[in-house]
Design a protein around this motif. Structure first.
Motif, PDB file in Angstrom:
ATOM      1  N   SER A   4       7.303  15.319 -28.311  1.00 22.77           N
ATOM      2  CA  SER A   4       8.229  16.354 -28.746  1.00 22.77           C
ATOM      3  C   SER A   4       9.653  16.114 -28.235  1.00 22.77           C
ATOM      4  CB  SER A   4       7.742  17.706 -28.230  1.00 22.77           C
ATOM      5  OG  SER A   4       7.624  17.644 -26.812  1.00 22.77           O
ATOM      6  N   GLY A   5       9.800  15.338 -27.158  1.00 25.24           N
ATOM      7  CA  GLY A   5      11.133  15.075 -26.620  1.00 25.24           C
ATOM      8  C   GLY A   5      11.600  16.095 -25.613  1.00 25.24           C
ATOM      9  N   ALA A  67      14.949  14.990 -22.384  1.00 23.07           N
ATOM     10  CA  ALA A  67      14.963  13.802 -21.524  1.00 23.07           C
ATOM     11  C   ALA A  67      16.301  13.757 -20.794  1.00 23.07           C
ATOM     12  CB  ALA A  67      14.787  12.560 -22.395  1.00 23.07           C
ATOM     13  N   GLY A  68      16.265  13.542 -19.503  1.00 26.37           N
ATOM     14  CA  GLY A  68      17.493  13.571 -18.721  1.00 26.37           C
ATOM     15  C   GLY A  68      17.656  14.891 -17.991  1.00 26.37           C
ATOM     16  N   GLY A  69      16.851  15.894 -18.392  1.00 29.42           N
ATOM     17  CA  GLY A  69      16.825  17.137 -17.635  1.00 29.42           C
ATOM     18  C   GLY A  69      17.737  18.233 -18.134  1.00 29.42           C
ATOM     19  N   ARG A  70      18.507  17.985 -19.220  1.00 27.81           N
ATOM     20  CA  ARG A  70      19.404  19.044 -19.692  1.00 27.81           C
ATOM     21  C   ARG A  70      18.579  20.186 -20.288  1.00 27.81           C
ATOM     22  NH1 ARG A  70      23.038  20.749 -24.124  1.00 27.81           N
ATOM     23  NH2 ARG A  70      21.593  19.800 -25.588  1.00 27.81           N
ATOM     24  N   PRO A  71      18.841  21.431 -19.856  1.00 26.50           N
ATOM     25  CA  PRO A  71      18.079  22.550 -20.407  1.00 26.50           C
ATOM     26  C   PRO A  71      18.428  22.815 -21.865  1.00 26.50           C
ATOM     27  CG  PRO A  71      19.599  23.304 -18.681  1.00 26.50           C
ATOM     28  CD  PRO A  71      19.766  21.831 -18.802  1.00 26.50           C
ATOM     29  N   ILE A  72      17.401  23.101 -22.674  1.00 30.21           N
ATOM     30  CA  ILE A  72      17.612  23.329 -24.111  1.00 30.21           C
ATOM     31  C   ILE A  72      17.030  24.667 -24.573  1.00 30.21           C
ATOM     32  CG2 ILE A  72      17.776  20.885 -24.706  1.00 30.21           C
ATOM     33  CD1 ILE A  72      14.775  21.104 -25.599  1.00 30.21           C
ATOM     34  N   GLY A  73      16.353  25.366 -23.682  1.00 18.82           N
ATOM     35  CA  GLY A  73      15.811  26.662 -24.077  1.00 18.82           C
ATOM     36  C   GLY A  73      15.168  27.349 -22.881  1.00 18.82           C
ATOM     37  N   ALA A  74      15.029  28.653 -22.993  1.00 17.08           N
ATOM     38  CA  ALA A  74      14.404  29.406 -21.888  1.00 17.08           C
ATOM     39  C   ALA A  74      13.737  30.661 -22.427  1.00 17.08           C
ATOM     40  CB  ALA A  74      15.454  29.782 -20.839  1.00 17.08           C
ATOM     41  N   ALA A  75      12.656  31.033 -21.763  1.00 20.05           N
ATOM     42  CA  ALA A  75      11.997  32.317 -22.019  1.00 20.05           C
ATOM     43  C   ALA A  75      11.725  32.933 -20.664  1.00 20.05           C
ATOM     44  CB  ALA A  75      10.685  32.112 -22.787  1.00 20.05           C
ATOM     45  N   TRP A  76      12.059  34.198 -20.522  1.00 17.26           N
ATOM     46  CA  TRP A  76      11.851  34.818 -19.219  1.00 17.26           C
ATOM     47  C   TRP A  76      11.455  36.283 -19.362  1.00 17.26           C
ATOM     48  CZ3 TRP A  76      16.511  33.825 -21.450  1.00 17.26           C
ATOM     49  CH2 TRP A  76      17.492  34.803 -21.413  1.00 17.26           C
ATOM     50  N   ALA A 103      21.161  25.700 -30.266  1.00 12.74           N
ATOM     51  CA  ALA A 103      21.133  25.589 -31.731  1.00 12.74           C
ATOM     52  C   ALA A 103      20.567  24.253 -32.208  1.00 12.74           C
ATOM     53  CB  ALA A 103      22.535  25.825 -32.281  1.00 12.74           C
ATOM     54  N   ALA A 104      20.951  23.159 -31.571  1.00 10.68           N
ATOM     55  CA  ALA A 104      20.541  21.828 -32.046  1.00 10.68           C
ATOM     56  C   ALA A 104      19.034  21.607 -31.950  1.00 10.68           C
ATOM     57  CB  ALA A 104      21.268  20.756 -31.247  1.00 10.68           C
ATOM     58  N   TRP A 105      18.363  22.418 -31.154  1.00  9.14           N
ATOM     59  CA  TRP A 105      16.913  22.213 -30.936  1.00  9.14           C
ATOM     60  C   TRP A 105      16.065  23.261 -31.664  1.00  9.14           C
ATOM     61  CZ3 TRP A 105      13.622  18.726 -28.711  1.00  9.14           C
ATOM     62  CH2 TRP A 105      14.202  17.642 -28.026  1.00  9.14           C
ATOM     63  N   ARG A 106      16.662  24.152 -32.412  1.00 10.20           N
ATOM     64  CA  ARG A 106      15.850  25.194 -33.062  1.00 10.20           C
ATOM     65  C   ARG A 106      14.986  24.619 -34.183  1.00 10.20           C
ATOM     66  NH1 ARG A 106      20.763  29.597 -32.958  1.00 10.20           N
ATOM     67  NH2 ARG A 106      20.813  29.667 -30.680  1.00 10.20           N
TER      68      ARG A 106
END
Ligand SMILES: CC(C)(COP(=O)(O)OP(=O)(O)OC[C@H]1O[C@@H](n2cnc3c(N)ncnc32)[C@H](O)[C@@H]1OP(=O)(O)O)[C@@H](O)C(=O)NCCC(=O)NCCS
Length: 178
Positions: A4-5, A67-76, A103-106
């Motif tokens: 999934s990346g 990959a690289g650790g940049r956050p792309i989404g969160a649920a809390w 947006a780029a990962w939706r």
């Protein structure tokens, strides 16, 4: 990291700014409406209290990272009281879910993975039900239904939804009960 990346990890205190980004994304879910600035979101107590002071005791969050650790989404999840309810308030023992994906990962499975994982962690903590508020026109609602949320209260434009976790009581319980 799977094909999934992205991968998932628990949210920490260092994620406060990113969670705020995702809160701003959630407030601005409708591209047809004028965007509300980050400053305005944080000035609005009813919005800001979803992230204020993150993490508070009882908070629980999951972050998706590429990959690289940049956050792309969160649920809390955050618990609100009768004196300071969230938009989707049901009862004092039902934490409310917030979720956002950059947006780029939706549309690539990040949101679904976040919902599944945050529910799993909540179940492990013994949380019986989680709730949320969603505007009916938001496509996010379809995802919530697919992930087991059911509507327990409806306003003019938005629904309050509950998901029962583990062996929790039925979602049919009145939203005012606790
Ligand atoms: C809602 C959101 C968290 C869903 O995450 P996602 O990673 O895009 O969703 P997934 O790819 O895991 O799941 C796709 C499903 O989500 C729903 N969905 C909601 N918004 C979507 C979008 N912009 N693009 C694609 N699917 C979306 C659809 O039901 C879709 O199912 P389908 O592909 O069968 O039509 C994300 O789109 C988002 O951040 N939107 C803006 C903020 C927001 O609305 N937050 C929730 C406020 S209540």
């Amino acid at each position: 990291m799977a094909d999934s990346g992205f991968s998932l990890r628990m949210a920490t205190a260092d994620d406060a700014d990113f969670l705020t980004d995702m809160l701003v994304a959630a407030v601005n879910w409708n591209p047809a409406q004028t965007a509300v600035s980050r400053d305005r979101v944080l000035e609005d107590c009813l919005s800001a209290h979803y992230v204020e002071g993150w993490p508070r005791p009882g908070d629980l969050g999951v972050v998706a990272v590429e990959a690289g650790g940049r956050p792309i989404g969160a649920a809390w999840l955050r618990q609100f009281g009768h004196d300071d309810p969230g938009y989707g308030f049901v009862a004092g023992d039902v934490p409310e879910l917030s979720v956002g994906v950059v947006a780029a990962w939706r549309g690539k499975g990040v949101g679904r993975a976040l919902l599944t994982d945050v529910a799993r962690h909540a179940t492990e903590r013994g949380i019986a039900r989680i709730c949320l508020s969603v505007e009916r026109a938001n496509r996010a609602r379809d995802l919530y239904v697919a992930e087991g949320f059911t509507t327990v209260a409806s306003g003019p434009d938005a629904d309050t939804m509950i998901r029962v976790l583990g062996d929790g009581p039925s979602a049919e319980t009145s939203p005012s009960e606790g």
